[in-house]
Every structure is written in C-alpha cells, then in structure tokens.
Write a protein that holds these residues in place. Structure first.
Motif, PDB file in Angstrom:
ATOM      1  N   ALA A   1       1.513  -1.072  -6.609  1.00  0.00           N
ATOM      2  CA  ALA A   1       0.990  -2.261  -5.939  1.00  0.00           C
ATOM      3  C   ALA A   1      -0.070  -1.838  -4.916  1.00  0.00           C
ATOM      4  CB  ALA A   1       2.116  -3.014  -5.244  1.00  0.00           C
ATOM      5  N   SER A   2      -1.009  -2.732  -4.655  1.00  0.00           N
ATOM      6  CA  SER A   2      -2.005  -2.440  -3.618  1.00  0.00           C
ATOM      7  C   SER A   2      -1.326  -2.561  -2.254  1.00  0.00           C
ATOM      8  CB  SER A   2      -3.168  -3.431  -3.705  1.00  0.00           C
ATOM      9  OG  SER A   2      -2.721  -4.732  -3.337  1.00  0.00           O
ATOM     10  N   TRP A   3      -1.995  -2.047  -1.229  1.00  0.00           N
ATOM     11  CA  TRP A   3      -1.434  -2.144   0.124  1.00  0.00           C
ATOM     12  C   TRP A   3      -1.211  -3.604   0.506  1.00  0.00           C
ATOM     13  CZ3 TRP A   3       0.636   1.848   2.425  1.00  0.00           C
ATOM     14  CH2 TRP A   3       0.184   3.128   2.122  1.00  0.00           C
ATOM     15  N   LYS A   4      -2.186  -4.456   0.175  1.00  0.00           N
ATOM     16  CA  LYS A   4      -2.077  -5.887   0.526  1.00  0.00           C
ATOM     17  C   LYS A   4      -0.935  -6.552  -0.232  1.00  0.00           C
ATOM     18  CE  LYS A   4      -6.778  -6.703   2.043  1.00  0.00           C
ATOM     19  NZ  LYS A   4      -7.994  -7.479   1.917  1.00  0.00           N
TER      20      LYS A   4
ATOM     21  N   ALA B   1       8.223  -2.253   1.117  1.00  0.00           N
ATOM     22  CA  ALA B   1       6.778  -2.322   0.882  1.00  0.00           C
ATOM     23  C   ALA B   1       6.252  -0.980   0.380  1.00  0.00           C
ATOM     24  CB  ALA B   1       6.054  -2.738   2.163  1.00  0.00           C
ATOM     25  N   LEU B   2       6.738   0.114   0.956  1.00  0.00           N
ATOM     26  CA  LEU B   2       6.294   1.439   0.511  1.00  0.00           C
ATOM     27  C   LEU B   2       6.785   1.742  -0.901  1.00  0.00           C
ATOM     28  CD1 LEU B   2       6.704   3.528   3.787  1.00  0.00           C
ATOM     29  CD2 LEU B   2       4.591   2.665   2.758  1.00  0.00           C
ATOM     30  N   THR B   3       7.958   1.244  -1.249  1.00  0.00           N
ATOM     31  CA  THR B   3       8.462   1.407  -2.613  1.00  0.00           C
ATOM     32  C   THR B   3       7.564   0.658  -3.597  1.00  0.00           C
ATOM     33  OG1 THR B   3      10.725   1.671  -1.822  1.00  0.00           O
ATOM     34  CG2 THR B   3      10.456   1.042  -4.123  1.00  0.00           C
ATOM     35  N   LEU B   4       7.157  -0.548  -3.233  1.00  0.00           N
ATOM     36  CA  LEU B   4       6.237  -1.311  -4.084  1.00  0.00           C
ATOM     37  C   LEU B   4       4.891  -0.601  -4.204  1.00  0.00           C
ATOM     38  CD1 LEU B   4       7.043  -4.892  -2.781  1.00  0.00           C
ATOM     39  CD2 LEU B   4       7.602  -3.965  -5.027  1.00  0.00           C
ATOM     40  N   ARG B   5       4.417  -0.063  -3.094  1.00  0.00           N
ATOM     41  CA  ARG B   5       3.145   0.660  -3.094  1.00  0.00           C
ATOM     42  C   ARG B   5       3.223   1.874  -4.014  1.00  0.00           C
ATOM     43  NH1 ARG B   5      -1.859   1.379  -3.658  1.00  0.00           N
ATOM     44  NH2 ARG B   5      -2.740   3.138  -2.555  1.00  0.00           N
ATOM     45  N   SER B   6       4.334   2.597  -3.958  1.00  0.00           N
ATOM     46  CA  SER B   6       4.484   3.781  -4.800  1.00  0.00           C
ATOM     47  C   SER B   6       4.558   3.412  -6.272  1.00  0.00           C
ATOM     48  CB  SER B   6       5.724   4.574  -4.401  1.00  0.00           C
ATOM     49  OG  SER B   6       6.894   3.876  -4.767  1.00  0.00           O
TER      50      SER B   6
END
Length: 149
Positions: free
Chosen positions: A37-40, A29-34
């Motif tokens: 991507a939004s937090w949600k 999830a943190l990789t996607l955020r970086s």
C-alpha cells in the motif's frame, strides 16, 4: 526526554513519539505499507494522516525495524507461493516450448527461460561445492572442526 529520580517526566503534556511504544494503529499502517500500500493509503486505512505515519517512521526507534520485519514476512509468504507452484510453472513452460503450434518468438523465449533455469541451477550447485571446499580449507588451516551453519 528528561526524567527525574522518581521516574516521572519533568515536562508536562504528551510524551514525544520516541518515548512511547509503537501504537497498534501505526503497526497496522506499517503492515499495510509493507504489503504494497502507498503511505497515504496505509495511513487512511487506520484513519491517520500520512504525515503522522511518516513522522512515526522518522522519529520512533522501533518503526523501521517493524516495517522491515513485516516486509520480510510478506516476501517470505510470496516466495512460499512461488515455490509451491514452481512444478506447475515448469510444466507449462515446457508445454509452450515444445508445442509445435507455439509461435517461433514465443517458443524461443520459453526455451531460453528453460535453459537459463537449468544454467542457474548448475551454477548454484557448483558455487555451493566451491564454498564447501573453501570452508573446509579454512577450517583445516585454523585447525578447527568443520561446523556448517
């Protein structure tokens, strides 16, 4: 966190977030955020509530460092793509600036961009030379040898 002399936790139940390794789903999830991507959206992609993901970021000691490393990796990849395509972009920019059919406002903008790039390059070289001279002066004053890092 209370641990006895025998290495066992005194309390029962689930250990707190800060006591466990960063879980793989949180890492994904943190990789996607970086990657933007939004937090949600990042949390939903790994079937997690975004509040849980945010709680991990606030509470887990490794989460912010992991997020920063992933963000840096994404930026490095982006810069590599930009650098690889810089010659083609420069050619295109010159074509626009020199094409007699280009509207004047677009040609002016393209010419300004070309000169700004040239000016930045010259300034960067001059700054590098000045830095090198300052470094040599400092090393001479300190009596040490010049070590370029």
């Amino acid at each position: 966190m209370t641990i006895t002399n025998h290495g066992k936790r005194e309390s029962r139940g689930r250990p707190p977030i800060e006591e466990i390794p960063l879980p793989p789903d949180v890492q994904r999830a943190l990789t996607l955020r970086s990657g933007g991507a939004s937090w949600k959206d990042a949390a939903a992609a790994v079937d997690m509530d975004y509040r849980t993901l945010r709680r991990y970021v606030r509470a887990h000691p490794d989460s912010l460092q992991f997020l920063e490393e992933q963000t840096k990796d994404h930026l490095d990849q982006s810069h590599s793509v930009l650098i690889a395509n810089a010659p083609a972009v420069a050619e295109r920019l010159l074509q626009i600036a020199l094409d007699p059919n280009t509207k004047n406002y677009a040609a002016v903008s393209a010419c300004q961009a070309v000169f700004a790039i040239i000016d930045k390059s010259v300034t960067d070289r001059e700054n590098a030379e000045q830095l090198r001279a300052i470094r040599e002066s400092l090393n001479a004053l300190e009596g040490g040898s010049v070590i370029d890092v």
